[in-house]
Scaffold this motif. Structure first.
Motif, PDB file in Angstrom:
ATOM      1  N   TYR A   1       0.559  -1.472  -0.050  1.00  0.00           N
ATOM      2  CA  TYR A   1      -0.235   0.136  -0.489  1.00  0.00           C
ATOM      3  C   TYR A   1       1.630   1.817   0.016  1.00  0.00           C
ATOM      4  O   TYR A   1       0.601   2.122  -0.937  1.00  0.00           O
ATOM      5  CB  TYR A   1      -0.636  -0.328   1.357  1.00  0.00           C
ATOM      6  N   THR A   2       1.842   1.085   0.979  1.00  0.00           N
ATOM      7  CA  THR A   2       2.747   2.237   0.623  1.00  0.00           C
ATOM      8  C   THR A   2       3.567   2.712  -0.013  1.00  0.00           C
ATOM      9  O   THR A   2       4.561   4.076  -0.372  1.00  0.00           O
ATOM     10  CB  THR A   2       3.292   2.561   2.418  1.00  0.00           C
ATOM     11  N   SER A   3       3.526   2.111  -1.305  1.00  0.00           N
ATOM     12  CA  SER A   3       4.480   1.714  -2.402  1.00  0.00           C
ATOM     13  C   SER A   3       4.127   2.546  -3.562  1.00  0.00           C
ATOM     14  O   SER A   3       4.508   3.217  -4.255  1.00  0.00           O
ATOM     15  CB  SER A   3       4.925   0.346  -2.802  1.00  0.00           C
ATOM     16  N   VAL A   4       2.540   3.300  -3.160  1.00  0.00           N
ATOM     17  CA  VAL A   4       1.613   3.460  -3.888  1.00  0.00           C
ATOM     18  C   VAL A   4       2.215   4.941  -4.482  1.00  0.00           C
ATOM     19  O   VAL A   4       2.543   5.802  -5.860  1.00  0.00           O
ATOM     20  CB  VAL A   4       0.308   3.578  -3.810  1.00  0.00           C
ATOM     21  N   PRO A   5       2.373   5.614  -3.673  1.00  0.00           N
ATOM     22  CA  PRO A   5       3.193   7.295  -3.324  1.00  0.00           C
ATOM     23  C   PRO A   5       4.959   7.077  -3.539  1.00  0.00           C
ATOM     24  O   PRO A   5       5.035   5.844  -3.492  1.00  0.00           O
ATOM     25  CB  PRO A   5       2.832   7.891  -1.845  1.00  0.00           C
ATOM     26  N   ILE A   6       5.649   7.460  -4.421  1.00  0.00           N
ATOM     27  CA  ILE A   6       6.844   7.769  -4.162  1.00  0.00           C
ATOM     28  C   ILE A   6       7.824   7.867  -3.282  1.00  0.00           C
ATOM     29  O   ILE A   6       8.600   7.144  -2.482  1.00  0.00           O
ATOM     30  CB  ILE A   6       7.192   9.254  -5.005  1.00  0.00           C
ATOM     31  N   GLU A   7       6.751   8.994  -2.311  1.00  0.00           N
ATOM     32  CA  GLU A   7       7.057   8.825  -0.811  1.00  0.00           C
ATOM     33  C   GLU A   7       5.527   9.434   0.236  1.00  0.00           C
ATOM     34  O   GLU A   7       5.267   9.857  -0.625  1.00  0.00           O
ATOM     35  CB  GLU A   7       8.695  10.209  -0.568  1.00  0.00           C
ATOM     36  N   PHE A   8       5.660   9.160   1.279  1.00  0.00           N
ATOM     37  CA  PHE A   8       4.835   9.216   2.092  1.00  0.00           C
ATOM     38  C   PHE A   8       4.683   9.865   3.227  1.00  0.00           C
ATOM     39  O   PHE A   8       6.310   9.060   3.652  1.00  0.00           O
ATOM     40  CB  PHE A   8       4.065   7.684   1.905  1.00  0.00           C
ATOM     41  N   THR A   9       4.023   9.719   4.404  1.00  0.00           N
ATOM     42  CA  THR A   9       4.155  10.122   5.721  1.00  0.00           C
ATOM     43  C   THR A   9       3.439   9.057   7.185  1.00  0.00           C
ATOM     44  O   THR A   9       3.158   8.641   6.351  1.00  0.00           O
ATOM     45  CB  THR A   9       3.686  11.405   6.216  1.00  0.00           C
ATOM     46  N   GLU A  10       3.957   9.138   7.785  1.00  0.00           N
ATOM     47  CA  GLU A  10       3.290   8.600   8.593  1.00  0.00           C
ATOM     48  C   GLU A  10       2.034   8.555   8.534  1.00  0.00           C
ATOM     49  O   GLU A  10       0.926   8.025   8.444  1.00  0.00           O
ATOM     50  CB  GLU A  10       3.757   8.766  10.689  1.00  0.00           C
TER      51      GLU A  10
ATOM     52  N   HIS B   1      -4.772   5.080  -5.144  1.00  0.00           N
ATOM     53  CA  HIS B   1      -4.123   6.294  -6.000  1.00  0.00           C
ATOM     54  C   HIS B   1      -5.040   7.694  -5.246  1.00  0.00           C
ATOM     55  O   HIS B   1      -4.747   8.545  -5.679  1.00  0.00           O
ATOM     56  CB  HIS B   1      -4.005   5.881  -7.754  1.00  0.00           C
ATOM     57  N   LEU B   2      -6.305   7.638  -5.717  1.00  0.00           N
ATOM     58  CA  LEU B   2      -7.409   8.456  -5.826  1.00  0.00           C
ATOM     59  C   LEU B   2      -6.729   9.144  -4.060  1.00  0.00           C
ATOM     60  O   LEU B   2      -6.674  10.095  -3.407  1.00  0.00           O
ATOM     61  CB  LEU B   2      -8.912   8.378  -5.247  1.00  0.00           C
ATOM     62  N   ARG B   3      -6.924   7.847  -2.792  1.00  0.00           N
ATOM     63  CA  ARG B   3      -6.335   8.736  -1.678  1.00  0.00           C
ATOM     64  C   ARG B   3      -5.186   9.334  -1.581  1.00  0.00           C
ATOM     65  O   ARG B   3      -4.903  10.441  -0.232  1.00  0.00           O
ATOM     66  CB  ARG B   3      -6.405   7.256  -0.730  1.00  0.00           C
ATOM     67  N   VAL B   4      -4.121   8.407  -2.494  1.00  0.00           N
ATOM     68  CA  VAL B   4      -3.017   9.375  -1.894  1.00  0.00           C
ATOM     69  C   VAL B   4      -2.613  11.275  -2.672  1.00  0.00           C
ATOM     70  O   VAL B   4      -2.487  11.591  -1.944  1.00  0.00           O
ATOM     71  CB  VAL B   4      -1.613   8.141  -3.422  1.00  0.00           C
ATOM     72  N   SER B   5      -3.729  11.176  -3.816  1.00  0.00           N
ATOM     73  CA  SER B   5      -3.816  12.529  -4.847  1.00  0.00           C
ATOM     74  C   SER B   5      -4.058  13.298  -3.469  1.00  0.00           C
ATOM     75  O   SER B   5      -3.780  14.239  -3.490  1.00  0.00           O
ATOM     76  CB  SER B   5      -4.221  12.015  -5.713  1.00  0.00           C
ATOM     77  N   LEU B   6      -5.636  12.595  -3.286  1.00  0.00           N
ATOM     78  CA  LEU B   6      -5.968  13.639  -1.626  1.00  0.00           C
ATOM     79  C   LEU B   6      -5.390  13.940  -1.016  1.00  0.00           C
ATOM     80  O   LEU B   6      -5.777  15.607  -0.453  1.00  0.00           O
ATOM     81  CB  LEU B   6      -7.621  13.516  -1.558  1.00  0.00           C
TER      82      LEU B   6
END
Length: 879
Positions: free
Chosen positions: A285-294, A356-361
């Protein structure tokens, strides 16, 4: 990991086996890594029982590096020191084997084994034995992470804490052993090397590829580094792949990014298959964004991200972190991310779209629209993308991401780029990049297009259209309709657009001469930008407030505002933007006008160049900052002739691209003075005519023409030119008013009217003192001499007059008398050593005429000999 080292097992270590053979033999010849080997030498040469923990995932080169280092020390070194190597393997449980094997390898006789002996006692016995021996020992424990028995771990901790000074321990592990490492940290005996320390550099990566028979271009090496992050095993796999397909490096890089079986098997077998299912799902799941926060991870997995991040850290998983805006952003190794993105596809299209939609929002909500866009482009339905473009398209463009936005849309939905809203955004982007030709092309396409429908609302399209029209008028001199400058700027419910429109229309008001109205709107735009948190537009508003102050003649306030804008740009990483270049130019110009030396490092930013759309180079911030930067560095230039030519060329390009009176015309007199300083009279005349053609008979052109007349010793022509300017009821810019009065004074002095000369100087000083305008006194010939002549008679302006007289550049004025054109020609013949007759022959004049000119030169330069004249001329820049 017996297979990896080719070692025989001699027994087992409480839950693992120990290989007590010699240093492993490698199946290949590794590249030399002198910096790391030297680092190992430094650590092992230290006393006090130092410990090095080399902690990094599989395939990053831990064992290879230690093997290289240890192989250099197979025989006793440095006073009898020796290397002892043990490799841990997963084997059935056998208590006490670690300490028995260590004693056997070290040649230490053990006491009879007691069933009640604890690992702590055995570790302590081993440490005591090493202390009694006194021999320098380098102990390498490879794959130490396989030690899992709690009692054995306790013994390892005790041994490391109580090692004698003659022992250095090196532990190589995929993740940290669960012991109290902080105790070693507190005693300053622990050194840590991680993946970043072991990663191949670009040079080392190139060497590995070269040894495999493939030579890569620098750009290809850069792509390979981005893909592998210098991970040794992945670099070697890539090099082997290049060898197999040497004719097509690009295809190999593409194949690697899609995880060939060799890479996939390495990652799955060593890093992924052993993970629990819940952790693998978290990674997916967390590989969807290039980088992510907690916080973003929590949004994706439904909570509990902190636990999984801790677990990944405990396992020393290849995850990197960076702090940005007081928040930690995590990212995975690119190839691991590619693996889990492939796993994502197995979850089904609906799950992938939802993620992808969650990441974008989330990214939009935290102010990262550029990172949000790629996720929206993966969605099959377009409504979220269109809403995103309406809300964030302008901010993206003004943030320098316009080209990325256009390229992304062109690759997914090229027809969308024909929408009027996006055409206007392309104009904004071209103006941001100082691509005036591109801006004109897109703007003309918009004006003559029959397309009126847009995915945005009419009020948004109208507001953006009005703002763009104002920006185009300011940038290119295009006519501006009154409808675009209504009593109030157009408003929408989009803060970025409202701010942009306020700033754009405000700037148009400034150009029209309505400084008060323009400043009021700029403050409105600044307030909107502050509330919306739009940093690029806030910088633009701050910079243009500086321009407004400059147009009003408030040089001190202009400098203060420009410096404030630069401080803001520095704090928010915006120093490379065109607006920062303009703020820099304003600060430098203010210092120049007030007779101060600008910060050279600051000015250098105004002269940086970039690649233009046609492949040529051009000024990064546009021609305004470049001309100002060249002007303010003229005084300190070694080759003033070359600098004057760059100044002339830059101003000519400014007229071609930005023929706007209020933004470019004010520089004309000072460019002309610089050209006259190097006796480029003809170039100065041509520049004045070119400016008059482009801008009309503006006051600045009249002053420039008066400068030419002064240089030609035509005082009556000077008075005919500046007299009407001084009589006009509408005051000119204070700098030009001061210049006009000084020209007036010098002309009257040349005509013998001392009273009017003094009157002109007094009026000039009175208008200069408030803003401490010094530059005209340094440029107008004879101005400083008149200050000397009337010194002490200027009343309240005496202190300012004295400061001008003591200015360091005043000496330059004294050394630049007004030689005639023929006198200059004769002067330039003198260094050749030619006789007076030869000079006359060369110039086609009589010898008596040459002698007359020589007498004039000697008088004006204050010397009675050729040697003295040449010395003065060189010091003064005439030669």
């Amino acid at each position: 990991m017996t297979g990896s080292h080719g070692l025989e097992s001699s027994g087992s270590i409480d839950g693992a086996a120990v290989c007590t053979s010699d240093i492993p033999d490698l199946a290949f010849t590794p590249i030399s890594r002198p910096s790391l080997l030297t680092g190992l030498d430094v650590i092992t040469e230290s006393s006090n029982g130092h410990v090095l923990l080399v902690c990094s995932p599989v395939g990053t080169g831990k064992t290879v590096l230690l093997t290289q280092w240890a192989a250099r020390h197979r025989s006793p070194i440095r006073g009898g020191a020796k290397v002892v190597w043990l490799t841990v393997e997963e084997q059935p449980h056998a208590p006490g084997q670690l300490w028995q094997s260590l004693r056997a390898r070290l040649g230490i006789t053990s006491s009879p084994r007691n069933s009640l002996n604890t690992p702590l006692a055995e570790a302590n016995e081993l440490a005591d034995g090493l202390a009694r021996g006194g021999e320098r020992i380098f102990l390498i424990l490879d794959d130490a992470h396989l030690i899992t028995d709690p009692l054995t771990l306790a013994g390892v901790e005790h041994f490391l804490l109580h090692m004698p000074p003659n022992v250095t321990a090196i532990l190589s592990a995929r993740f940290e052993l669960p012991i109290r490492w902080h105790l070693l940290d507190m005693s300053a005996r622990l050194h840590r090397w991680g993946p970043a320390d072991l990663a191949f550099s670009a040079v080392e990566t190139t060497q590995v590829c070269r040894e495999q028979g493939c030579a890569l271009e620098d750009a290809e090496v850069g792509l390979l580094m981005d893909l592998t992050r210098g991970w040794a095993a992945l670099v070697r796999i890539a090099a082997i792949s290049f060898t197999a397909r040497a004719a097509d490096p690009a295809a190999v890089l593409t194949s690697l990014s899609r995880l060939p079986s060799s890479v996939s098997d390495l990652l799955a077998g060593e890093l992924i298959d052993t993970l629990p299912p819940a952790l693998r799902l978290f990674l997916t799941y967390t590989s969807v964004p290039i980088e992510f926060t907690e916080r973003l991870a929590d949004d994706l997995v439904g909570g509990g991200a902190g636990h999984w991040l801790y677990e990944l850290e405990r396992l020393n998983y290849p995850i990197t972190s960076v702090v940005r805006d007081n928040e930690i952003w995590f990212s995975y190794h690119p190839m691991l991310r590619a693996y889990f993105l492939a796993e994502l596809n197995r979850l089904g299209a609906e799950s992938a779209e939802e993620l992808h939609l969650r990441v974008s929002l989330h990214l939009q909500a935290v102010g990262e629209p550029a990172a949000a866009l790629p996720h929206l482009l993966t969605l099959p339905h377009r409504r979220p993308l269109l809403d995103f473009l309406t809300e964030h398209g302008l901010a993206l463009t003004l943030g320098g991401h316009g080209a990325m936005l256009v390229d992304s849309l062109a690759a997914t939905d090229a027809d969308l780029l024909e929408d009027p809203y996006l055409v206007l955004l392309r104009v904004v982007d071209a103006l941001y990049r100082i691509d005036i030709d591109g801006a004109r092309a897109h703007f003309d396409a918009m004006r003559w297009s029959d397309h009126s429908e847009s995915f945005t609302t009419p009020d948004i399209l109208h507001a953006l259209g009005a703002a763009v029209a104002c920006e185009m008028a300011v940038a290119t001199g295009l006519a501006l309709e009154d409808a675009h400058l209504s009593d109030a700027p157009p408003t929408t419910e989009l803060p970025d657009l409202d701010c942009y429109a306020a700033i754009a229309t405000a700037t148009a008001l400034l150009v029209r001469g309505d400084v008060a109205g323009g400043e009021e709107r700029l403050r409105m735009g600044l307030a909107i930008a502050e509330i919306a948190g739009d940093r690029p537009l806030r910088l633009r508003a701050l910079t243009r407030l500086g321009i407004a102050a400059g147009m009003a003649g408030a040089l001190t306030i202009m400098r203060q505002r420009a410096d404030h804008a630069l401080g803001f740009a520095h704090d928010h990483r915006l120093l490379e933007t065109p607006d920062a270049a303009h703020a820099t130019a304003l600060s430098a110009l203010g210092a120049y006008m007030q007779g101060e030396e600008p910060d050279t490092a600051l000015v250098a930013r105004t002269l940086t160049e970039r690649t233009l759309p046609d492949g040529a180079t051009g000024p990064h911030g546009g021609w305004h900052p470049t001309v100002i930067g060249t002007l303010v560095t003229f005084e300190s230039a070694t080759d003033k002739t070359a600098t004057a030519e760059r100044l002339r060329h830059g101003f000519a390009r400014l007229l071609e691209t930005h023929p706007v009176q209020t933004t470019g015309g004010g520089l004309v007199p000072f460019v002309v003075w610089a050209l006259l300083r190097v006796n480029e009279t003809y170039s100065a005349q041509l520049l004045v005519e070119q400016t008059r053609t482009a801008l009309g008979e503006i006051p600045e052109i009249i002053i420039a023409r008066a400068a030419l007349a002064t240089n030609a010793h035509k005082p009556r022509a000077v008075l005919d030119l500046v007299g009407p300017l001084l009589d006009t009821p509408v005051p000119s810019h204070p700098v030009h008013t001061v210049t006009s009065w000084l020209l007036y004074a010098q002309a009257h002095q040349e005509l013998g009217s001392t009273t009017k000369a003094r009157e002109g100087m007094e009026n000039g000083l009175r208008r200069a003192v408030t803003e401490r305008i010094v530059r005209p006194f340094l440029e107008v010939p004879g101005a400083v001499e008149l200050l000397d002549r009337f010194a002490g008679s200027f009343g309240p302006c005496n202190d300012f007059a004295e400061s001008v007289r003591r200015h360091p550049l005043v000496r330059r004025q004294i050394k630049h008398p007004n030689l005639t054109g023929t006198e200059l020609k004769v002067l330039r013949q003198l260094p050749s050593g030619r006789t007076t007759q030869q000079i006359a022959d060369d110039l086609g004049i009589s010898i008596n005429t040459v002698k007359t000119h020589l007498r004039g030169i000697y008088t004006k330069l204050g010397s009675s000999s050729r040697v003295g004249v040449l010395s003065v001329a060189r010091d003064g820049g005439l030669l």
